[in-house]
Design a protein around this motif. Structure first.
Motif, PDB file in Angstrom:
ATOM      1  N   THR A  64     -24.125 -21.710 -50.206  1.00 29.08           N
ATOM      2  CA  THR A  64     -23.483 -21.793 -48.884  1.00 29.08           C
ATOM      3  C   THR A  64     -22.138 -21.068 -48.897  1.00 29.08           C
ATOM      4  N   THR A  65     -21.683 -20.731 -47.703  1.00 27.42           N
ATOM      5  CA  THR A  65     -20.413 -20.001 -47.607  1.00 27.42           C
ATOM      6  C   THR A  65     -19.217 -20.942 -47.613  1.00 27.42           C
ATOM      7  N   GLY A  66     -19.448 -22.225 -47.388  1.00 21.55           N
ATOM      8  CA  GLY A  66     -18.357 -23.201 -47.409  1.00 21.55           C
ATOM      9  C   GLY A  66     -17.854 -23.589 -46.036  1.00 21.55           C
ATOM     10  N   SER A  67     -18.133 -22.759 -45.027  1.00 25.02           N
ATOM     11  CA  SER A  67     -17.665 -23.134 -43.685  1.00 25.02           C
ATOM     12  C   SER A  67     -18.576 -22.507 -42.632  1.00 25.02           C
ATOM     13  N   SER A  68     -18.503 -23.041 -41.422  1.00 21.11           N
ATOM     14  CA  SER A  68     -19.258 -22.471 -40.305  1.00 21.11           C
ATOM     15  C   SER A  68     -18.545 -22.838 -39.010  1.00 21.11           C
ATOM     16  N   PHE A  69     -18.896 -22.170 -37.931  1.00 22.62           N
ATOM     17  CA  PHE A  69     -18.367 -22.542 -36.615  1.00 22.62           C
ATOM     18  C   PHE A  69     -19.555 -22.729 -35.667  1.00 22.62           C
ATOM     19  N   SER A  70     -19.339 -23.475 -34.579  1.00 21.12           N
ATOM     20  CA  SER A  70     -20.449 -23.776 -33.658  1.00 21.12           C
ATOM     21  C   SER A  70     -20.317 -22.980 -32.371  1.00 21.12           C
ATOM     22  N   ILE A  71     -21.443 -22.443 -31.900  1.00 22.18           N
ATOM     23  CA  ILE A  71     -21.438 -21.826 -30.570  1.00 22.18           C
ATOM     24  C   ILE A  71     -22.736 -22.212 -29.849  1.00 22.18           C
ATOM     25  N   PRO A  72     -22.690 -22.288 -28.520  1.00 23.00           N
ATOM     26  CA  PRO A  72     -23.925 -22.522 -27.784  1.00 23.00           C
ATOM     27  C   PRO A  72     -24.798 -21.276 -27.881  1.00 23.00           C
ATOM     28  N   TYR A  73     -26.082 -21.434 -28.200  1.00 23.61           N
ATOM     29  CA  TYR A  73     -26.962 -20.274 -28.343  1.00 23.61           C
ATOM     30  C   TYR A  73     -28.377 -20.670 -27.929  1.00 23.61           C
ATOM     31  N   ASN A  74     -28.928 -19.962 -26.963  1.00 27.06           N
ATOM     32  CA  ASN A  74     -30.295 -20.166 -26.480  1.00 27.06           C
ATOM     33  C   ASN A  74     -30.594 -21.645 -26.222  1.00 27.06           C
ATOM     34  N   GLY A  75     -29.688 -22.298 -25.480  1.00 25.65           N
ATOM     35  CA  GLY A  75     -29.916 -23.689 -25.095  1.00 25.65           C
ATOM     36  C   GLY A  75     -29.677 -24.683 -26.210  1.00 25.65           C
ATOM     37  N   SER A  76     -29.106 -24.207 -27.327  1.00 25.92           N
ATOM     38  CA  SER A  76     -28.908 -25.080 -28.473  1.00 25.92           C
ATOM     39  C   SER A  76     -27.474 -24.878 -28.961  1.00 25.92           C
ATOM     40  N   VAL A  77     -27.067 -25.602 -30.009  1.00 24.29           N
ATOM     41  CA  VAL A  77     -25.762 -25.327 -30.616  1.00 24.29           C
ATOM     42  C   VAL A  77     -26.027 -24.794 -32.016  1.00 24.29           C
ATOM     43  N   ALA A  78     -25.550 -23.564 -32.288  1.00 27.21           N
ATOM     44  CA  ALA A  78     -25.825 -22.946 -33.589  1.00 27.21           C
ATOM     45  C   ALA A  78     -24.571 -23.015 -34.454  1.00 27.21           C
ATOM     46  N   HIS A  79     -24.770 -23.278 -35.749  1.00 29.52           N
ATOM     47  CA  HIS A  79     -23.653 -23.324 -36.708  1.00 29.52           C
ATOM     48  C   HIS A  79     -23.742 -22.068 -37.570  1.00 29.52           C
ATOM     49  N   LEU A  80     -22.785 -21.155 -37.370  1.00 28.96           N
ATOM     50  CA  LEU A  80     -22.868 -19.813 -37.949  1.00 28.96           C
ATOM     51  C   LEU A  80     -21.686 -19.515 -38.862  1.00 28.96           C
ATOM     52  N   SER A  81     -21.802 -18.438 -39.644  1.00 28.73           N
ATOM     53  CA  SER A  81     -20.665 -17.868 -40.393  1.00 28.73           C
ATOM     54  C   SER A  81     -20.608 -16.397 -40.045  1.00 28.73           C
ATOM     55  N   TYR A  82     -19.466 -15.895 -39.655  1.00 34.20           N
ATOM     56  CA  TYR A  82     -19.400 -14.470 -39.330  1.00 34.20           C
ATOM     57  C   TYR A  82     -18.048 -13.866 -39.705  1.00 34.20           C
ATOM     58  N   PHE A  83     -16.986 -14.610 -39.385  1.00 36.07           N
ATOM     59  CA  PHE A  83     -15.652 -14.017 -39.528  1.00 36.07           C
ATOM     60  C   PHE A  83     -15.098 -14.224 -40.937  1.00 36.07           C
ATOM     61  N   GLY A  84     -13.895 -13.717 -41.136  1.00 32.89           N
ATOM     62  CA  GLY A  84     -13.207 -13.918 -42.408  1.00 32.89           C
ATOM     63  C   GLY A  84     -13.972 -13.280 -43.558  1.00 32.89           C
ATOM     64  N   VAL A  85     -14.206 -14.084 -44.585  1.00 36.20           N
ATOM     65  CA  VAL A  85     -14.799 -13.529 -45.805  1.00 36.20           C
ATOM     66  C   VAL A  85     -16.332 -13.560 -45.783  1.00 36.20           C
ATOM     67  N   ALA A  86     -16.933 -13.951 -44.656  1.00 39.66           N
ATOM     68  CA  ALA A  86     -18.396 -14.104 -44.622  1.00 39.66           C
ATOM     69  C   ALA A  86     -19.112 -12.818 -45.033  1.00 39.66           C
ATOM     70  N   GLY A  87     -18.643 -11.677 -44.502  1.00 36.00           N
ATOM     71  CA  GLY A  87     -19.299 -10.407 -44.805  1.00 36.00           C
ATOM     72  C   GLY A  87     -19.186 -10.074 -46.279  1.00 36.00           C
ATOM     73  N   MET A  88     -17.984 -10.300 -46.821  1.00 29.68           N
ATOM     74  CA  MET A  88     -17.760  -9.998 -48.237  1.00 29.68           C
ATOM     75  C   MET A  88     -18.653 -10.880 -49.122  1.00 29.68           C
ATOM     76  N   LEU A  89     -18.750 -12.161 -48.722  1.00 24.23           N
ATOM     77  CA  LEU A  89     -19.586 -13.093 -49.499  1.00 24.23           C
ATOM     78  C   LEU A  89     -21.056 -12.665 -49.474  1.00 24.23           C
ATOM     79  N   ALA A  90     -21.521 -12.274 -48.274  1.00 24.27           N
ATOM     80  CA  ALA A  90     -22.934 -11.890 -48.136  1.00 24.27           C
ATOM     81  C   ALA A  90     -23.219 -10.658 -48.987  1.00 24.27           C
ATOM     82  N   ARG A  91     -22.314  -9.704 -48.929  1.00 28.61           N
ATOM     83  CA  ARG A  91     -22.497  -8.463 -49.687  1.00 28.61           C
ATOM     84  C   ARG A  91     -22.506  -8.745 -51.192  1.00 28.61           C
TER      85      ARG A  91
END
Ligand SMILES: Nc1nc2c(ncn2[C@@H]2O[C@H](COP(=O)(O)OP(=O)(O)O[C@H]3O[C@H](CO)[C@@H](O)[C@H](O)[C@@H]3O)[C@@H](O)[C@H]2O)c(=O)[nH]1
Length: 421
Positions: A77-104
């Motif tokens: 896991t990346t250690g953190s996530s944020f929530s946004i409404p998505y397609n009628g649901s609430v999605a818990h995502l990682s995108y900002f900060g170090v997420a890209g570096m971690l994925a790479r």
């Protein structure tokens, strides 16, 4: 609905042999959603990873959010996530900060033969390796989402997504509806296959009945399973239909599983307060109890209003031999074999829903027929065949990938597995 190639360039589906001819792969899977909350995509990834591991492949999964004690060791896991409404649901995502570096870093250090991205159109982890133009191994993507109205944000980003998703070597869509979504982002030349979500049929079929939830004759149990607070899950339709069923079956019990009890209570208070005494909230239950739940019910109702790409819950209930009543969404109609394996009603029409439930409770032959047809239909979604179909896509992609490598790399055995597929 079984797997079918979408066009001539799509991969061949063959479940009669091991598509990888005995080769074992190192596979990385990236989830856009946190594993801390239950959801169709997360369950699909978890169960598919388990199926691959049982076949001898090495699998690692990367997901947003924090680790919890119940997660398998192969989930990172990346250690953190944020929530946004998505397609009628609430999605818990990682995108900002170090997420890209971690994925790479995770992709690079994994030395994978292939990385499988889920919903790479979502601004989350599975999108990151593509955006970074980093491709140490081939990427396969699965599209799960189906939209009733295509979101403005995704429409605005369409050409941006098209350019980044060009590196997807093959796409898997869980249904026709998900294919419509994928086509918006992918080049027509990208091989696309429809391969459904998987379930372990035997797990549901052999679950033991729970006497507390068992329905019988004049005391039927009617079930709902899903996030009650999400409008698209149709909990209000379920409650209104149940209040009609209660008039015919005064001893009926209505059992509700899943997150959102507080929201569910608010909905009942607003539309049918008298139902409060007849609805039992069971909360989020274990997978084992979920299988027992479906096995014990007189009828399972899937009253969803839209946004369903596949409808894994129908397949689960059918595998357990539970008669299913479902709204006639496109994805549900496909799973139900046009109404033969589940009884369909017009989406959102609670009176129709109540009639469909009563038709099953009134007629044991009808109930038996739906149970038998449902169990047969559920076999189309068993992991034994679904995983074979996905591995066939992997095999095709790895062959294409090997042909793309410079001759020197092929000679020296880089991308070891691809070479042998
Ligand atoms: N054990 C347990 N499982 C649960 C619970 N609540 C939901 N689930 C499981 O969570 C999974 C997803 O359930 P849904 O609520 O129906 O789906 P979703 O997250 O909206 O999933 C989306 O993606 C799926 C996969 O592609 C699609 O099948 C589905 O239609 C939808 O588009 C199913 O396996 C369901 O049994 C619970 O309390 N306990």
């Amino acid at each position: 609905m079984t797997s079918k190639p979408v066009d001539d360039s799509a991969s061949k589906q063959n479940t009669d042999h091991d598509p990888l001819q005995g080769r074992k792969l190192r596979i990385g899977i990236i989830s856009p959603y946190s594993f801390e909350t239950p959801g169709g995509v997360q369950f699909h990834i978890r169960d598919f990873a388990q199926e691959l591991i049982s076949r001898g492949h090495a699998v690692e999964v990367l997901a947003p959010g924090r680790r919890t004690t119940d997660m398998p060791l192969w989930v990172h896991t990346t250690g953190s996530s944020f929530s946004i409404p998505y397609n009628g649901s609430v999605a818990h995502l990682s995108y900002f900060g170090v997420a890209g570096m971690l994925a790479r870093k995770w992709v690079r250090q994994g030395h994978f033969d292939l990385v499988h991205l889920h919903e790479p159109e979502v601004p989350s982890l599975s999108h990151k390796p593509l955006v970074m133009g980093f491709e140490p191994c081939p990427y396969v993507a699965t599209f799960h989402a189906a939209f009733d109205t295509y979101p403005l944000a995704l429409r605005i980003c369409q050409s941006y997504l098209r350019s980044y998703l060009a590196n997807v070597r093959a796409a898997i869509c869980v249904s026709d509806s998900a294919l419509d979504t994928a086509r918006r982002y992918l080049r027509p030349s990208t091989p696309m296959s429809i391969i459904p979500n998987g379930i372990n049929v035997q797990y549901f079929a052999s679950a033991t009945i729970n006497p507390d939830w068992l329905g019988y004759q004049d005391h039927p149990t009617i079930g709902f399973l899903g996030r009650m607070g999400e409008e698209r899950k149709g909990f209000d339709v379920f409650i209104k239909a149940c209040s009609l069923v209660l008039q015919r079956y005064p001893h009926a019990r209505f059992l509700c599983v899943g997150d959102g009890e507080a929201e569910g209570r608010k909905i009942i208070a607003a539309i049918e307060p008298a139902m409060m005494d007849h609805v039992e909230f069971l909360g989020r239950i274990s997978d084992e109890d979920k299988a027992r739940f479906y096995r014990s019910l007189s009828v399972y109702v899937a009253p969803q209003l839209g946004g369903e790409s596949f409808g894994i819950v129908l397949a689960e209930a059918m595998a357990a031999g539970c008669p299913v009543v479902a709204s006639d969404l496109k994805a549900f109609t496909d799973i139900s074999k046009d109404g033969r394996a589940a009884s369909l009603f017009r989406t959102g029409e609670y009176v129709d829903c109540a009639h469909a439930v009563e038709a099953i409770l009134d007629d044991s032959a009808r109930s038996h027929e739906l149970s038998t047809e449902g169990m047969c239909a559920a076999f189309d979604y068993d992991w034994s065949s679904v995983a074979d179909q996905i591995l066939q896509v992997y095999a095709d992609v790895l062959t294409g990938w090997r042909l793309r490598q410079p001759l020197s790399a092929q000679r020296h055995g880089f991308h070891n597995v691809a070479e042998n597929v």
